[in-house]
Design an enzyme around this catalytic site. Structure first.
Site, PDB file in Angstrom:
ATOM      1  N   PHE A  90      -6.180  58.092-118.987  1.00 26.59           N
ATOM      2  CA  PHE A  90      -7.579  58.463-119.177  1.00 26.59           C
ATOM      3  C   PHE A  90      -7.835  58.714-120.663  1.00 26.59           C
ATOM      4  CE2 PHE A  90     -10.824  61.864-119.304  1.00 26.59           C
ATOM      5  CZ  PHE A  90     -11.820  61.304-118.518  1.00 26.59           C
ATOM      6  N   ASN A 194      -8.586  69.503-116.252  1.00 27.29           N
ATOM      7  CA  ASN A 194      -9.662  68.515-116.181  1.00 27.29           C
ATOM      8  C   ASN A 194      -9.207  67.509-115.135  1.00 27.29           C
ATOM      9  OD1 ASN A 194     -11.700  66.691-116.495  1.00 27.29           O
ATOM     10  ND2 ASN A 194     -10.965  65.880-118.456  1.00 27.29           N
ATOM     11  N   PRO A 195      -9.446  67.819-113.856  1.00 28.47           N
ATOM     12  CA  PRO A 195      -8.934  66.960-112.782  1.00 28.47           C
ATOM     13  C   PRO A 195      -9.885  65.789-112.539  1.00 28.47           C
ATOM     14  CG  PRO A 195     -10.146  68.787-111.850  1.00 28.47           C
ATOM     15  CD  PRO A 195     -10.240  68.934-113.349  1.00 28.47           C
TER      16      PRO A 195
HETATM   17  C1  LIG Z   1      -9.878  63.208-115.766  1.00 30.49           C
HETATM   18  S1  LIG Z   1      -8.217  62.863-116.186  1.00 30.49           S
HETATM   19  C2  LIG Z   1      -7.960  64.146-117.386  1.00 30.49           C
HETATM   20  C3  LIG Z   1      -6.805  63.935-118.286  1.00 30.49           C
HETATM   21  C4  LIG Z   1      -6.704  64.971-119.413  1.00 30.49           C
HETATM   22  N1  LIG Z   1      -6.562  66.312-118.891  1.00 30.49           N
HETATM   23  C5  LIG Z   1      -7.926  64.919-120.307  1.00 30.49           C
HETATM   24  O1  LIG Z   1      -8.728  65.839-120.277  1.00 30.49           O
HETATM   25  O2  LIG Z   1      -8.082  63.938-121.034  1.00 30.49           O
HETATM   26  C6  LIG Z   1      -7.380  63.455-114.739  1.00 30.49           C
HETATM   27  C7  LIG Z   1      -5.849  63.291-114.765  1.00 30.49           C
HETATM   28  O3  LIG Z   1      -5.344  63.843-113.546  1.00 30.49           O
HETATM   29  C8  LIG Z   1      -4.269  63.049-113.078  1.00 30.49           C
HETATM   30  N2  LIG Z   1      -4.116  63.358-111.650  1.00 30.49           N
HETATM   31  C9  LIG Z   1      -4.872  62.943-110.606  1.00 30.49           C
HETATM   32  N3  LIG Z   1      -4.459  63.521-109.460  1.00 30.49           N
HETATM   33  C10 LIG Z   1      -3.420  64.325-109.796  1.00 30.49           C
HETATM   34  C11 LIG Z   1      -2.574  65.197-109.055  1.00 30.49           C
HETATM   35  N4  LIG Z   1      -2.713  65.366-107.729  1.00 30.49           N
HETATM   36  N5  LIG Z   1      -1.602  65.869-109.717  1.00 30.49           N
HETATM   37  C12 LIG Z   1      -1.431  65.713-111.073  1.00 30.49           C
HETATM   38  N6  LIG Z   1      -2.204  64.901-111.815  1.00 30.49           N
HETATM   39  C13 LIG Z   1      -3.187  64.218-111.192  1.00 30.49           C
HETATM   40  C14 LIG Z   1      -4.694  61.645-113.416  1.00 30.49           C
HETATM   41  O4  LIG Z   1      -3.623  60.745-113.413  1.00 30.49           O
HETATM   42  C15 LIG Z   1      -5.347  61.861-114.796  1.00 30.49           C
HETATM   43  O5  LIG Z   1      -4.385  61.722-115.805  1.00 30.49           O
END
Ligand SMILES: C[S@@+](CC[C@H](N)C(=O)[O-])C[C@H]1O[C@@H](n2cnc3c(N)ncnc32)[C@H](O)[C@@H]1O
Length: 291
Positions: A90, A194-195
Site C-alpha cells: 500500500f 491503519n487497517p
Molecule cells: C491500508 S494499508 C495501511 C498500511 C500502512 N499502515 C500505512 O498506513 O501506509 C493496510 C495494511 O494492512 C494489511 N493487512 C490486512 N489485513 C491484515 C491482517 N488481518 N493482519 C495484518 N495485516 C493486515 C495489508 O496487507 C496492508 O498492508
C-alpha cells in the site's frame, strides 16, 4: 531546441488528458527523478539532454496509464521519511500523517520508555515515523502480507541508522489473531493502526488505487469494518491501563455506525473520540483502555 518549460507543459498536458489529478506536480516529479534534481530545480535545467528527455517521456507514458507516481519513482513521502514502495504494498497516504502526528504528540507527552504496536504496518510507515521521532520507544509492526512486509524490512534497513538500536521489530502475523504478541500482553502504551477499511463493494474510482494498491490493503468486508472489529480484542489485551488505541478509518466511518461505535461496544475502552484532519474530514478514532 525545445525549452524545459515547453517540455514540462507538454508532459503536463499529456497527464491532464489521461485524467491524472495532479498533472503538473507529477510531470515535474518524473523529470526530477530522471534528472536527479529536486522538483523545483527542474525548471532551472536549461536544456534537457535527448537521452533524459526520452527517459522522462517513457515515465510520463507509464503515468498516463495511471500507474501510481510512487510506483514509477519507487518511493513515497510520509512525514519526513521517503519510503520504498511498489507493487505488493500500500502506498502510504498524506491522510495517515494526521494519525502519525497524533501518536507522536501523545507519546511525547508521556514519560519514556514506551512500547507501541502498529497493526497492519504495510510499508512500515507509522511504525518508522513514530520510531524516528520518539526517543526511548520500542515499536512492533505487524503485517500479514509477506510482500508488504518485505518493503517494511527494506524501509527499516534504510532508516536503521537514524533510529535507536533495535527500536523497531517487524512481525509477519494476522493482526486479528487471538494470541498475537502474547509476550507483550498488558505492556503496550499505544496501539496504532491503519487497517483496510473500504467496504468490499465500494471499489475506488481512481485506477491508481483500484488497480495497484493490494486488495488486502483496501477492503475490509461488507461494511469495511471486519479487520477493525478483529483488532479491538487484540488491542484490549495488549494495552496497559491508560494505554491508547488510535485507528484510521474512512471519512464516513467516524460516527456511531462506524469505528467509534465498534470501539465503544467494548466495555474496556472509554473516552472514545473521533478526530478530523486539516480538511475537516473524520480520519481516525482514539480511545483509552481501562486495562
Ligand atoms: C491500508 S494499508 C495501511 C498500511 C500502512 N499502515 C500505512 O498506513 O501506509 C493496510 C495494511 O494492512 C494489511 N493487512 C490486512 N489485513 C491484515 C491482517 N488481518 N493482519 C495484518 N495485516 C493486515 C495489508 O496487507 C496492508 O498492508
Amino acid at each position: 531546441m525545445t525549452s524545459t518549460s515547453d517540455l514540462l507543459r507538454s508532459w503536463t498536458a499529456r497527464l491532464r488528458h489521461a485524467g491524472v489529478a495532479s498533472p503538473e506536480h507529477d510531470a515535474r516529479a518524473l523529470a526530477a527523478a530522471v534528472l536527479a534534481v529536486g522538483p523545483v530545480e527542474v525548471q532551472l535545467v536549461a536544456k534537457i539532454p535527448a537521452d533524459e528527455r526520452k527517459q522522462i517521456a517513457a515515465l510520463v507514458s507509464r503515468r498516463a496509464t495511471r500507474e501510481p507516481l510512487q510506483h514509477i519513482i519507487g518511493s513515497a513521502a510520509f512525514v519526513d521519511l521517503e519510503l520504498e514502495v511498489g507493487p505488493g504494498v500500500f502506498v502510504p497516504r498524506p491522510e495517515t500523517e494526521s494519525l502519525a502526528a497524533y501518536a507522536v504528540e501523545w507519546l511525547l507527552s508521556r514519560p519514556a520508555p514506551q512500547q507501541v504496536v502498529d497493526l497492519c504496518t504495510g510499508s512500515g510507515a507509522l511504525a518508522l515515523a513514530i520510531a524516528a521521532r520518539v526517543p526511548d520507544v520500542q515499536v512492533v509492526g505487524v503485517e500479514l502480507s509477506p510482500s508488504a512486509l518485505e518493503y517494511a524490512r527494506r524501509n527499516l534497513g534504510r532508516f536503521r541508522s537514524q533510529l535507536q538500536a533495535e527500536s523497531v521489530e517487524l512481525v509477519e502475523a494476522d493482526a486479528t489473531s487471538a494470541d498475537l504478541l502474547s509476550r507483550l500482553s498488558g505492556d503496550i502504551d499505544l496501539v496504532v493502526s491503519n487497517p483496510p477499511y473500504i467496504p468490499d463493494r465500494a471499489v475506488p474510482r481512481d485506477p491508481e488505487v483500484a488497480n495497484y494498491d493490494p486488495p488486502m490493503a483496501l477492503y475490509g468486508g461488507i461494511d469495511g469494518l471486519e479487520v477493525v472489529r478483529g483488532i479491538i480484542p487484540v488491542s484490549e489485551r495488549l494495552l496497559r491501563s491508560g494505554g491508547m488505541l488510535a485507528v484510521e478509518h474512512g471519512e464516513l466511518q467516524g460516527d456511531a455506525a462506524g469505528v467509534p461505535g465498534v470501539i465503544a461496544a467494548s466495555s474496556r475502552f472509554h473516552s472514545v473520540e473521533s478526530h478530523r484532519d486539516l480538511t475537516g474530514r473524520c480520519r481516525f478514532t482514539s480511545a483509552v483502555c481501562r486495562g
